[in-house]
Scaffold this motif. Structure first.
Motif, PDB file in Angstrom:
ATOM      1  N   ALA A  79       0.841  -1.201   0.000  1.00 21.84           N
ATOM      2  CA  ALA A  79       0.000   0.000   0.000  1.00 21.84           C
ATOM      3  C   ALA A  79       0.871   1.244   0.000  1.00 21.84           C
ATOM      4  CB  ALA A  79      -0.928  -0.005   1.209  1.00 21.84           C
ATOM      5  N   LEU A  80       1.935   1.238   0.802  1.00 25.67           N
ATOM      6  CA  LEU A  80       2.813   2.406   0.862  1.00 25.67           C
ATOM      7  C   LEU A  80       3.714   2.516  -0.365  1.00 25.67           C
ATOM      8  CD1 LEU A  80       3.686   2.411   4.662  1.00 25.67           C
ATOM      9  CD2 LEU A  80       1.996   3.804   3.435  1.00 25.67           C
ATOM     10  N   TYR A  81       3.842   1.441  -1.120  1.00 24.76           N
ATOM     11  CA  TYR A  81       4.564   1.502  -2.388  1.00 24.76           C
ATOM     12  C   TYR A  81       3.731   2.264  -3.427  1.00 24.76           C
ATOM     13  CZ  TYR A  81       6.876  -0.008  -6.685  1.00 24.76           C
ATOM     14  OH  TYR A  81       7.529  -0.017  -7.895  1.00 24.76           O
ATOM     15  N   PHE A  82       2.432   1.979  -3.456  1.00 23.60           N
ATOM     16  CA  PHE A  82       1.557   2.576  -4.460  1.00 23.60           C
ATOM     17  C   PHE A  82       0.971   3.929  -4.054  1.00 23.60           C
ATOM     18  CE2 PHE A  82       1.147  -1.982  -5.667  1.00 23.60           C
ATOM     19  CZ  PHE A  82       1.619  -1.870  -6.965  1.00 23.60           C
ATOM     20  N   PHE A  83       0.809   4.162  -2.758  1.00 26.04           N
ATOM     21  CA  PHE A  83       0.143   5.377  -2.274  1.00 26.04           C
ATOM     22  C   PHE A  83       1.062   6.132  -1.314  1.00 26.04           C
ATOM     23  CE2 PHE A  83      -3.164   2.162  -3.087  1.00 26.04           C
ATOM     24  CZ  PHE A  83      -3.882   2.819  -4.082  1.00 26.04           C
TER      25      PHE A  83
END
Length: 59
Positions: free
Chosen positions: A40-44
């Motif tokens: 999630a933190l990779y994409f957002f």
């Protein structure tokens, strides 16, 4: 770092957790679903942004 989930899989997993009454608080998700949090933190830019994009409210 390389993502091992797609952005659609991340959104679907967040939606699944939210609809099944599981906690979506960042600290709890980081402990119970570290792979989801990492992706999630990779994409957002933030966990809150990932939840918003998934259509889930943090309760």
């Amino acid at each position: 770092m390389q993502a091992d989930m797609t952005v659609e899989e991340v959104k679907a997993q967040i939606q699944y957790l939210g609809t099944n009454g599981q906690s979506l608080k960042k600290k709890k998700v980081k402990q119970t679903h570290p792979k989801l949090m990492k992706n999630a933190l990779y994409f957002f830019p933030s966990w809150d942004h990932a939840m918003a994009e998934s259509g889930v409210n943090n309760i």
